[in-house]
Design a protein around this motif. Structure first.
Motif, PDB file in Angstrom:
ATOM      1  N   ILE A 158       0.839  -1.196   0.000  1.00 15.37           N
ATOM      2  CA  ILE A 158       0.000   0.000   0.000  1.00 15.37           C
ATOM      3  C   ILE A 158       0.877   1.250   0.000  1.00 15.37           C
ATOM      4  O   ILE A 158       1.812   1.381   0.797  1.00 15.37           O
ATOM      5  N   ARG A 159       0.556   2.165  -0.890  1.00 13.98           N
ATOM      6  CA  ARG A 159       1.277   3.439  -0.962  1.00 13.98           C
ATOM      7  C   ARG A 159       0.361   4.490  -1.572  1.00 13.98           C
ATOM      8  O   ARG A 159      -0.700   4.170  -2.106  1.00 13.98           O
ATOM      9  N   LYS A 160       0.783   5.750  -1.493  1.00 17.40           N
ATOM     10  CA  LYS A 160      -0.004   6.816  -2.109  1.00 17.40           C
ATOM     11  C   LYS A 160      -0.109   6.561  -3.604  1.00 17.40           C
ATOM     12  O   LYS A 160       0.867   6.210  -4.260  1.00 17.40           O
ATOM     13  N   PHE A 161      -1.293   6.753  -4.114  1.00 21.07           N
ATOM     14  CA  PHE A 161      -1.557   6.368  -5.497  1.00 21.07           C
ATOM     15  C   PHE A 161      -0.895   7.310  -6.494  1.00 21.07           C
ATOM     16  O   PHE A 161      -0.306   6.873  -7.485  1.00 21.07           O
ATOM     17  N   SER A 162      -0.999   8.618  -6.260  1.00 25.86           N
ATOM     18  CA  SER A 162      -0.462   9.566  -7.234  1.00 25.86           C
ATOM     19  C   SER A 162      -0.228  10.911  -6.566  1.00 25.86           C
ATOM     20  O   SER A 162      -1.145  11.466  -5.966  1.00 25.86           O
ATOM     21  N   LYS A 163       0.982  11.438  -6.675  1.00 30.41           N
ATOM     22  CA  LYS A 163       1.249  12.758  -6.109  1.00 30.41           C
ATOM     23  C   LYS A 163       0.580  13.854  -6.928  1.00 30.41           C
ATOM     24  O   LYS A 163       0.335  14.947  -6.421  1.00 30.41           O
TER      25      LYS A 163
END
Length: 646
Positions: free
Chosen positions: A209-214
């Motif tokens: 899991i990580r941030k999808f898009s900056k």
């Protein structure tokens, strides 16, 4: 000393009152800006000091209600309803009912819904409550169609709004995984939402899991994504903002908008808001049809039926958009309809608190094959997906039967958690129940052919017809979520009808009918009482007065004699064996005379009636002189008969 104390207390109360007013004013400002966490703290401080106010109880209830803390919402709405001489607006009956459902006080919730219905009969939510009084049984019928398990990547904050993207899952989360300080929203004291995601493995869990898009994430809220089939375009929800600046409406409230972006070389670009957004209303939670030609969303724009409605807009080939269309009153209510999702089969799932549910938001579905002439059959998908808490943002892969949804139910990690689901059996649009049976002649027990069997609903409308075959058998089908009458009709026979109550079970029922002929033949010497199926004309002990129960039966004799003017009868009265034979004979004569007099008094010519008393000479049992019998056995002998003499 007392005077000084009194003055001191007066000053103290004045200062406290002034302090409370200042606190309430401050709370009102926070409330009006939807800063509910700050408002709750201030309002509760005032309420705990014993300051009772309709406004405070309403705003405390609302602050908790719109933060999905239904336990506390029920507490303060309950205080509101305890206030005397207060005219409560109908919406507070509804919100109190929803809050009571959320803590599983369903009977109390139904009582509030009854008050809501009485105060606002034109409301769709009131209509649905009236139409579905057995809504809990219907939800039970739909339950058990999914298996669920907690999503292992949930955080201690809010996680919801899952969506499929290629072989990944994208969702919205308030988790704070960054190295910089995050803003917190005063609505619920949680960090602003960002989009997160990770790849789905073959068994369903999400990895990495990580941030999808900056590019898509900003310092404000982002949530509810919808991706095109080719994965090149995304629609998502964000606060109304320009750059790093929030925009507010005329009342100072920030609204939601839907934005569109396309991916180029792995980077999401061209982030633009859709043309049907507005600064004075919210447009949010996009969902695409399987062919990508229609976009569904929730909005509270002008023309909405409730707090938020579901809409649909056509996406033209050239990338432009048609005019948003409200999905109408069969889907939308005066409550909240939100978070739409359209599966590959075209089934529309959404969350609602306006349709009958278990509490808070429940998930409902309109199956693609259930649309008829613009009307939609809305079905609660039941437990375990739905609960007494808020359940929403449902998605499913029709091919695999795997999906996800979010809920704030007990047992979760954060305020909202994502749950994985597996479909075991599809939701049914209706509960169909077969009823079969045989119609026979009551006297001969022979089967009756060509008997019309009618199914009649609660509004006395005939909804199905069937005819018995040569063996007297009929078959009909019922909606087993509603009560029905089944009526057997044949000329020359008395009509029979039976009530079939809602069973919420698709089990076959057997209901047989025995019809009695309308017309019977009688000969001289027959007892009219037997032909008319009369109850015996009984007399009280040592009495010849016509009793009230006897008058009912005599009315049938009178009606028969009025219908057949040539009919003549002989009234024969009898006694039990108690008392002497002579006394009983005289008593029976008085009873015969009383019966004849009653018939004459009620319009029957004396020339058509004779009467005689027989004392105890014609007992119907063995209770003669000296025989020990019960009162009930003796009663059988105190009677009158009506023997046909012409």
């Amino acid at each position: 000393m007392k005077k000084t104390t009194t003055i001191y207390m007066f000053l103290l109360c004045s200062l406290l009152g002034f302090s409370q007013e200042r606190q309430i004013t401050k709370a009102d400002k926070n409330y009006d800006k939807y800063s509910f966490i700050k408002a709750i703290d201030i309002y509760e401080r005032v309420a705990e000091k014993g300051f009772k106010s309709e406004e405070i109880f309403k705003k405390l209830g609302n602050a908790y209600y719109f933060n999905a803390d239904y336990d506390n919402a029920a507490k303060w709405y309950g205080e509101l309803h305890k206030l005397k001489d207060t005219e409560i607006e109908s919406e507070y009956y509804f919100r109190y009912a929803q809050s009571l459902k959320a803590i599983k006080k369903y009977s109390e919730a139904d009582a509030m819904m009854q008050k809501f219905r009485d105060s606002k009969t034109s409301d769709k939510r009131a209509e649905l409550f009236s139409e579905q009084p057995e809504y809990l049984e219907y939800i039970k019928f739909q339950s058990g169609r999914y298996q669920i398990e907690n999503f292992p990547a949930n955080s201690e904050y809010s996680d919801f709004a899952p969506s499929f993207y290629e072989r990944s899952l994208v969702f919205s989360s308030a988790r704070d995984t960054g190295t910089f300080a995050r803003f917190k929203h005063s609505w619920n004291d949680q960090p602003f939402l960002d989009l997160y995601g990770g790849p789905l493995d073959s068994d369903g869990p999400v990895q990495g899991i990580r941030k999808f898009s900056k590019e898509l994430n900003s310092k404000y809220h982002e949530s509810t994504t919808a991706f095109t089939k080719d994965g090149r375009t995304v629609y998502f929800t964000r606060n109304n903002s320009v750059g790093r600046k929030i925009k507010r409406d005329s009342l100072g409230v920030n609204k939601l908008k839907i934005y569109r972006a396309t991916i180029v070389n792995g980077v999401w670009r061209d982030i633009t808001e859709l043309p049907f957004n507005g600064d004075d209303f919210s447009t949010a939670h996009p969902a695409l049809s399987p062919d990508g030609r229609r976009l569904f969303f929730a909005s509270d724009r002008e023309g909405s039926l409730g707090q938020s409605d579901l809409y649909m807009v056509t996406i033209n080939v050239d990338g432009t958009y048609g005019e948003p269309q409200n999905l109408g009153s069969s889907v939308n209510t005066e409550g909240r309809e939100t978070f739409p999702f359209v599966s590959d089969r075209g089934n529309l799932y959404f969350a609602s608190d306006g349709h009958p549910g278990l509490g808070g938001l429940d998930v409902f579905v309109v199956r693609a094959d259930a649309n008829s002439n613009g009307q939609f059959d809305v079905v609660n998908i039941g437990e375990p997906v739905n609960s007494s808490s808020d359940d929403f943002t449902f998605i499913i892969n029709d091919g695999t039967g795997e999906g996800f949804f979010a809920s704030n139910r007990e047992g979760g990690v954060g305020s909202d958690d994502i749950y994985r689901l597996t479909e075991i059996a599809p939701v049914k649009n209706e509960c169909r129940q077969k009823v079969k049976g045989t119609v026979t002649d009551r006297d001969t027990s022979e089967p009756l052919a060509r008997v019309e069997v009618l199914v009649i609903d609660e509004e006395n409308k005939i909804i199905e017809r069937s005819v018995t075959d040569d063996t007297g058998i009929y078959i009909v089908t019922l909606d087993c979520t509603r009560d029905h009458f089944i009526r057997a009709v044949k000329p020359g026979y008395s009509t029979q009808e039976t009530l079939v109550e809602a069973t919420f079970e698709e089990e076959e029922l057997t209901i047989n009918f025995e019809l009695e002929k309308d017309e019977v033949t009688a000969d001289v010497g027959d007892d009219l009482a037997k032909i008319l199926d009369l109850k015996p004309i009984y007399f009280s002990l040592n009495r010849s007065r016509i009793r009230d129960d006897a008058k009912i039966e005599l009315a049938k004799v009178i009606a028969a004699m009025e219908k057949y003017p040539q009919l003549k009868i002989d009234v024969r009265s009898h006694t039990d064996s108690r008392a002497s034979d002579d006394y009983n004979l005289r008593l029976s004569e008085r009873r015969a005379k009383a019966t004849v007099d009653y018939l004459v008094k009620n319009g029957i010519d004396l020339s058509r009636i004779t009467g005689k008393g027989y004392g105890e000479t014609q007992l119907v049992n063995e209770c003669g002189n000296g025989v020990q019998c019960s009162s009930a056995q003796h009663q059988l002998n105190r009677r009158s008969e009506f023997v046909i003499i012409q």
